[in-house]
Structures are given as structure tokens and as C-alpha cells.
Write a protein that holds these residues in place. Structure first.
Motif, PDB file in Angstrom:
ATOM      1  N   LEU A   1       0.820  -1.213   0.000  1.00  0.00           N
ATOM      2  CA  LEU A   1       0.000   0.000   0.000  1.00  0.00           C
ATOM      3  C   LEU A   1       0.856   1.267   0.000  1.00  0.00           C
ATOM      4  O   LEU A   1       0.404   2.324  -0.445  1.00  0.00           O
TER       5      LEU A   1
ATOM      6  N   GLU B   1      -7.665   5.949   5.057  1.00  0.00           N
ATOM      7  CA  GLU B   1      -8.244   5.245   6.205  1.00  0.00           C
ATOM      8  C   GLU B   1      -7.560   3.912   6.449  1.00  0.00           C
ATOM      9  O   GLU B   1      -7.206   3.558   7.573  1.00  0.00           O
ATOM     10  N   ILE B   2      -7.369   3.163   5.380  1.00  0.00           N
ATOM     11  CA  ILE B   2      -6.777   1.836   5.516  1.00  0.00           C
ATOM     12  C   ILE B   2      -5.337   1.936   5.973  1.00  0.00           C
ATOM     13  O   ILE B   2      -4.894   1.187   6.846  1.00  0.00           O
TER      14      ILE B   2
ATOM     15  N   ARG C   1      -5.367   2.649   9.651  1.00  0.00           N
ATOM     16  CA  ARG C   1      -5.714   1.459  10.412  1.00  0.00           C
ATOM     17  C   ARG C   1      -4.537   0.500  10.532  1.00  0.00           C
ATOM     18  O   ARG C   1      -4.185   0.031  11.620  1.00  0.00           O
TER      19      ARG C   1
ATOM     20  N   THR D   1      -5.006  11.878  -1.950  1.00  0.00           N
ATOM     21  CA  THR D   1      -6.336  12.410  -1.654  1.00  0.00           C
ATOM     22  C   THR D   1      -7.376  11.305  -1.669  1.00  0.00           C
ATOM     23  O   THR D   1      -8.569  11.578  -1.547  1.00  0.00           O
ATOM     24  N   ASN D   2      -6.892  10.074  -1.821  1.00  0.00           N
ATOM     25  CA  ASN D   2      -7.822   8.944  -1.832  1.00  0.00           C
ATOM     26  C   ASN D   2      -8.212   8.608  -0.399  1.00  0.00           C
ATOM     27  O   ASN D   2      -7.438   8.003   0.346  1.00  0.00           O
ATOM     28  N   GLY D   3      -9.420   9.020  -0.019  1.00  0.00           N
ATOM     29  CA  GLY D   3      -9.875   8.849   1.355  1.00  0.00           C
ATOM     30  C   GLY D   3      -9.823   7.420   1.850  1.00  0.00           C
ATOM     31  O   GLY D   3      -9.266   7.161   2.930  1.00  0.00           O
ATOM     32  N   PRO D   4     -10.419   6.470   1.132  1.00  0.00           N
ATOM     33  CA  PRO D   4     -10.366   5.080   1.595  1.00  0.00           C
ATOM     34  C   PRO D   4      -8.942   4.580   1.795  1.00  0.00           C
ATOM     35  O   PRO D   4      -8.667   3.885   2.776  1.00  0.00           O
ATOM     36  N   LEU D   5      -8.042   4.945   0.901  1.00  0.00           N
ATOM     37  CA  LEU D   5      -6.646   4.523   1.060  1.00  0.00           C
ATOM     38  C   LEU D   5      -6.047   5.107   2.329  1.00  0.00           C
ATOM     39  O   LEU D   5      -5.331   4.422   3.069  1.00  0.00           O
TER      40      LEU D   5
ATOM     41  N   LEU E   1      -2.038   6.795  -6.712  1.00  0.00           N
ATOM     42  CA  LEU E   1      -3.462   6.700  -6.991  1.00  0.00           C
ATOM     43  C   LEU E   1      -4.120   8.066  -7.186  1.00  0.00           C
ATOM     44  O   LEU E   1      -4.639   8.351  -8.250  1.00  0.00           O
ATOM     45  N   SER E   2      -4.116   8.875  -6.169  1.00  0.00           N
ATOM     46  CA  SER E   2      -4.694  10.216  -6.272  1.00  0.00           C
ATOM     47  C   SER E   2      -3.772  11.189  -5.576  1.00  0.00           C
ATOM     48  O   SER E   2      -4.077  11.675  -4.492  1.00  0.00           O
TER      49      SER E   2
END
Lengths: 264, 264
Positions: A118, A179-180, A183, A173-177, A125-126
Motif C-alpha cells: 500500500l 483510512e486503511i 488502520r 487524496t484517496n480517502g479510503p486509502l 493513486l490520487s
DNA sequence: CGGCATGATGTTGTGCACAACATAACAAGC
DNA sequence: GCTTGTTATGTTGTGCACAACATCATGCCG
């Protein structure tokens, strides 16, 4: 104002030499925050305490104690504990207690495996636009890092490492990325400090960790200055992989834990 | 017994032609399950309902209604809602209600972007051993898929798609990767069904979706039979990307929603 | 007739008392 | 002395009543 939801600044930053005592609960704020704000504050506080080993793995967190400290009842505390349990940092057992999950190098191998992959995605990605303010924040981290190398302790290192993660994570700026990444980071954040405290006799290894991190920050900052986020991703990927390799090696050479001081 | 925690089988599977009515709450089970089991059951039931649009985006979920249905008080319900909110499927607002989050194609673009990358990691990071039982399960899915192509409806499609995801996700033994894949899948699972229900007039497009998915299942099954998990990852990656492209195109050609029937 | 204040209504958030559960200490029996 | 049944204690889980909050209807005033 300037909503900076990306930064994730923690409370209690007293500047350069923050006291090595436990993270302040930030209590004594009657009603200048809503229910959601209070939830976030308690959540972040407990999460940081767990990752700084203020709550050692295996120790119990009594809901009533937390309720008293944060000046609320058990109910909102339980909300926080449920979330922390979902993140894998706690485990509540009926009739027993909520205990801080223990961390094992072998179990964390899978998490590191994923983090390595990741890391490269950030900036690919963004990618976020690189402006002067962002570069300045990297320089600030680098300054704190340079200072820490000579006179820092493992705990201070962890704090700076945490801030650096948040800064790096803001590169996408990829929010889900994001967050992960967050985590997974907090799932593995404790293992370095735990290993470092065990090896605090051999200052050579500790110093190696400090200088290695210093190189990562320096290299990343330089990549950011050139606007090359992909290069920053490669740097980060390499350092995450190497960091885990060193941790694993250290835990192999050492035999049994002979664990750190108890709340001393 | 054979602990199959990977499968994630849902309750209510009545065979081939499951009724299109709402997912059974599975209530009326006095005490053959602990507190944790009940929590999981309620959580999975609500999650599936949301993803099958039984609870439409924007609709409100009254805690008291859910408490009455599942024969518990509001307290354990709130635990479930907190988790679903953390997953991004709900949003609780004080004094207003807990509403099902709306799904927007553009917002989900980032999630798909990530899912495309993660799809390849399955089978590359910690591939699971491929045995006859696993292959048999893929064949079973393919059989259900073949049957559905000729006489299936969008809802049945979504169910099979969900089962296929869980089967595919079991191809890696990397627990954190599985968790993340699951989280991201359920964040995007609704958008296909929502789009399909909007376009249910043009049966041609729907049929294209069916046959495309059938090809994905067939190709993946063949790859698994050859033990080539990397190939399966490539197939999945390609299909996720193409699926989103079709969804985005469909939502562009259509102008305004003119949303589906209201609980009719 | 329009705008706004005010109360009614409904929802989630909180606090508290109790139930369910697990563990440890203890005593009785072998 | 050891095992085992029982009780005491402490913890999390649940249920319920109320507070905090937002929204909508109503009616007053301009």
C-alpha cells in the motif's frame, strides 16, 4: 479555522521535549464540543496511549476508570472501546475485562506485507498537490528528527514517526486509502517501540534505527521537493520492509521478552 | 464442525430461488448464542439488507424498531450501528436519526481505484492452498451463475456476486487483506444493484452484466483449477475495473435518477 | 399574506441500575 | 494433601428512563 482533517494532530504536543508521561486525557472541557467531538477525542487519546505502550499489551482497561477520567459515564466509553476493538487494538470479554491485544511479530508479518504494497499506492493513486506549505511541514518533521537523533528516546521517536506517517499519508487524496493506511499503521505502531524498549541496553541498534529513520525522512522530503511522489512511495516501501526485517531479526536474536518496567 | 471462518456464509440461504423479500432477522433464538454471536448476526443481517437495498439510501433506521425486531433493547443495536457507521454504510446524527448513506458514483471512484489494486494482491501475498473442496465451491457458484443468467433478477445476481466475492477473498490467507477487501466490497456492493434497478427497462444492458459476470466466474474457476492464483487476480482486477466503467457510463447516459419504487 | 418565534414531537446520546458471566478464594470431602 | 463444589467478587453486557438536540407545525406579529 482552515479545516485540516488530513493532519490528525494530536493533543499534548508541548513542543520539542514533550514529557514522557502518559497522554493527557484532555478532560475538563465542559461543553465546548459536541458528542461527536468528544467521541473522537477519547478515541484518539486511547489509541495513542495504546500505541505508546502507556497501556501495555495484556493489561486491562476498566471501563469505569476511563469513565471517571474522561468525566463521562460508561456508555460513551463503550462506544470508543467497540471501535478500538474493531481496529484490533482491544478485545472485550464478557465477565473478564477489556484487555489490550498482545502483539506478535509473526502475526504482524501479514500486516507489514500489506503495508509494503500500500505504501507505493500513496502518491500513485490520487496524489495530492505539492505546495510550499506541504514542503514546509516535511522540513519541520526533518528538523525534529535531526534533533531527536542526538538526544532522543524511543518514545519521542515513536511520536515523530507517528507525525511523519500522518504527513506522508496526506500525500494521497484517496480517502479510503488513507483510512486503511491509518488502520494498518496503528496496528503495527507498537511493535517498534516494544522491541526498542527491550533492546534499550544496546544503544548501537537504537542509534541505527534513529539514523535509518532520519534517512527516510530526508529522502522523502527531497522527493517531495522535486514533486516526485512516486519516488517517495518507493522510499517508503523500502523502509517499511527493511524496518520490519530488522524488528524480526531483533526478536529472533533475543530469546525471551523479560518485559519492560511496569508503569515506572 | 470444521471452523470455516473464511466463508462468511449468510443466513437465509434457501437454495436457488430465494424469495426477493427482506433478509430474515433470524430472531426467535432465545439463548443458543452468546452476546458476541448475537452481535455478529445482527451486524451481518443489517449489512446485507443495506447492500441489497432493502434499506434504501437516505432512508432512516429507527433504533427502536430494530430493537423490537431483534428482540433486544436499543443498547446492543447501537453497538451494531456504531460499527456500520465506522464502515461507512450508516450515519447517525443526534436528534435526527441514523440514515443509510447515499452512494455516489464519483465518490466511489476512489474505492474502486483501490479495489482494482487490491484485487491482484489476493493470491499474490499469502495464497491459500487450492484443494478439491475449494474447486468444488467455485463450480457450485458457476452453476448458480449459469442458472441465473437465463432467469435471474438483479437481486439474485447481487446475492451470487456477494457469495463469489467471499469465495474469491478466501484465496488469500492474509487476514488483514481479507478484512480490507470485505470492507471495500460492501462499500461498493450497492452501486451495481442501484444502477441495475434504474436501468431495468433496457434488458439488454442487464443481460450484458449477467454474461460478463458469468465470464468472470468461468475464467476465475478455470484459473483456480490450474492453481494459478495470480491469473485469477488478473481476471478479477480487469473485471472490477470494467464493471465500474460500465456503471459510470450508465450513470452518465441516464440523466436524473427518478429513483426506484418506495418500499413497494 | 409573509416572516419569525415558540412549542410539540420525534430521534439519538447519556447515565444508572441490574443481569450475565468468569474468575478466584475458600471450605468440605475423599 | 488434593480435588471439587460453592460462594464471593469483579467485570462486561443489557434494559430503561431521561437529557440533548433537530425538525416541523402552529400561531402570533408585522
Amino acid at each position: 479555522m482552515a479545516a485540516t482533517e488530513d493532519g490528525n494532530r494530536m493533543e499534548g504536543r508541548t513542543g520539542k521535549a514533550d514529557a514522557p508521561m502518559t497522554v493527557d486525557s484532555g478532560a475538563r472541557r465542559p461543553s465546548d464540543e459536541g458528542a461527536r467531538g468528544r467521541f473522537e477525542r477519547i478515541y484518539r487519546t486511547l489509541r495513542m496511549r495504546i500505541c505508546l505502550l502507556d497501556h501495555a499489551p495484556g493489561s486491562r482497561l476498566r471501563e469505569e476508570d476511563l469513565a471517571e477520567e474522561f468525566r463521562v459515564s460508561r456508555t460513551p466509553i463503550r462506544r470508543v472501546l467497540v471501535k478500538l476493538e474493531a481496529e484490533g487494538l482491544l478485545r472485550s470479554v464478557h465477565g473478564v475485562g477489556t484487555i489490550v491485544t498482545d502483539i506478535d511479530v509473526n502475526e504482524l508479518a501479514q500486516v507489514y506485507e500489506l503495508r509494503v504494497e500500500l505504501a507505493e499506492l500513496v502518491g500513485r493513486l490520487s496524489p495530492a498537490p505539492v505546495d510550499a506549505a506541504l514542503i514546509a511541514r516535511f522540513h519541520e518533521i526533518r528538523a525534529r528528527c535531526d534533533e531527536m537523533v542526538s538526544e532522543g528516546d524511543p518514545r519521542t521517536f515513536s511520536r515523530i514517526n507517528m507525525d511523519f506517517f500522518h504527513l506522508y499519508n496526506a500525500l494521497t487524496t484517496n480517502g479510503p486509502l488513507r483510512e486503511i493506511n491509518e488502520r494498518l499503521y496503528y496496528q503495527t505502531a507498537r511493535i517498534w517501540l516494544k522491541t526498542a524498549l527491550r533492546l534499550r541496553n544496546s544503544k548501537e541498534l537504537i542509534h541505527t534505527e534513529f539514523t535509518t529513520f532520519q534517512r527516510e525522512v530526508t529522502d522523502t522530503t527531497e522527493a517531495i521537493e522535486h514533486g516526485d511522489l512516486v519516488a517517495a512511495g518507493h522510499v517508503r516501501r523500502a523502509h517499511i520492509a527493511m524496518s520490519f526485517a530488522r524488528i524480526r531479526k531483533a526478536s529472533e536474536t533475543e530469546g525471551r521478552p523479560v518485559i519492560a518496567p511496569t508503569a515506572g
